[in-house]
Design a protein around this motif. Structure first.
Motif, short mmCIF file in Angstrom:
data_model
loop_
_atom_site.label_atom_id
_atom_site.label_comp_id
_atom_site.label_asym_id
_atom_site.label_seq_id
_atom_site.Cartn_x
_atom_site.Cartn_y
_atom_site.Cartn_z
N SER A 1 75.76 21.42 47.80
CA SER A 1 75.44 22.43 48.81
C SER A 1 74.32 21.95 49.73
CB SER A 1 75.03 23.75 48.14
OG SER A 1 76.10 24.29 47.40
N ARG B 1 76.22 20.96 41.67
CA ARG B 1 76.76 21.79 42.74
C ARG B 1 75.69 22.14 43.76
NH1 ARG B 1 80.71 25.61 38.93
NH2 ARG B 1 82.47 24.14 38.90
N VAL C 1 83.32 25.75 43.76
CA VAL C 1 82.36 25.55 44.85
C VAL C 1 82.99 26.06 46.15
CG1 VAL C 1 81.19 23.58 43.81
CG2 VAL C 1 83.20 23.19 45.21
N SER D 1 83.57 18.49 38.53
CA SER D 1 83.13 19.87 38.70
C SER D 1 82.86 20.21 40.16
CB SER D 1 81.86 20.14 37.88
OG SER D 1 80.71 19.58 38.49
N LEU D 2 82.81 19.20 41.02
CA LEU D 2 82.62 19.44 42.46
C LEU D 2 83.96 19.61 43.17
CD1 LEU D 2 79.73 16.91 43.19
CD2 LEU D 2 79.63 19.30 42.43
#
Length: 267
Positions: free
Chosen positions: A43, A39, A89, A84-85
């Protein structure tokens, strides 16, 4: 850990390919280590970090990131990280291409021994040397998906032995995510209306991450009205991407996932 032919395929489509490393469990758990690092990488891309790197290199100075078309792809644990992205997020990726991701952690499979794998004949003291590694490593000594740097088989050091032992015994989650707060890490529990379009590619003979685990995610995506795609690869088990031959039948089937991703980018 990523198949070189798949990377070349992505580059041939005009995509910038980023293959990040991340800290490994068990010194950090799944959320604090791999997921947080993935993550952070996302970013960094959205904040212009990758553009800065590209502009500082003479060979890439004319390339820039299309921030509206940042996508994620991964295999096995990397598939879980790609997923998970899509949640937890500030800005999810546009789409996810998941190859047999290790997910659906509350399923009894994750606490069951795996008949297809035997724990190596090593002591607990030997495998627990992983807790003493400093700094926390980003490489595990065994490549399951990509190409090893040597033709010789890797020695069974503490880290590979640790992984193989806990996978075989059904105790991997006990050491990699002892809190068992699955809501924080499992994409199956985090599918909502903002989840990105997702394509799942899975081998029909997978014994390490059975296909039905991915099917639960696929069904959840459908219930939420998320654009989804399901691709089964006949005759293939886990980590088939690492040994497939470019131009073969399996190559052609799995490549449909990248064709799907390309369509998402062009939308």
């Amino acid at each position: 850990m990523v198949n070189f032919d798949q990377v070349s395929d992505m580059q041939s489509r005009g995509w910038i390919v980023v293959v990040p490393e991340h800290r490994l469990c068990p010194q950090v758990d799944i959320l604090e280590g791999p997921i947080s690092d993935a993550r952070d990488c996302l970013s960094w891309i959205y904040s212009g970090g990758l553009d800065g790197e590209l502009s500082s290199n003479d060979t890439t100075k004319d390339f820039r990131v299309d921030m509206n078309n940042v996508c994620a792809f991964g295999t096995s644990s990397g598939g879980a990280l790609a997923l998970s992205l899509g949640f937890g997020v500030e800005r999810p990726v546009k789409a996810v291409l998941d190859f047999y991701g290790a997910i659906n952690y509350a399923d009894p499979f994750w606490t069951s021994s795996i008949d297809a794998m035997k724990a190596p004949p090593v002591s607990e003291e030997f495998i627990n040397q992983v807790y003493e590694e400093k700094p926390i490593p980003t490489q595990g000594g065994v490549s399951l998906e990509g190409q090893a740097k040597s033709d010789k088989p890797p020695s069974l050091g503490p880290r590979p032995a640790f992984a193989f032992t806990h996978i075989a015994n059904g105790t991997l989650m006990d050491v990699c995510f002892p809190s068992k707060d699955w809501q924080a890490v499992d994409p199956v529990l985090n599918v909502g209306k903002e989840f990105p379009p997702t394509c799942i590619v899975h081998g029909q003979e997978d014994k390490m991450v059975p296909m039905y685990l991915s099917r639960v995610l696929y069904d959840k995506l459908g219930e939420a009205g998320i654009d989804r795609e399901w691709i089964e690869v006949p005759g293939e088990g886990h980590t088939f991407a690492g040994k497939m031959e470019k131009g073969g039948t399996t190559w052609g089937v799995q490549r449909k996932g990248f064709d799907w991703l390309e369509k998402q980018i062009k939308k």
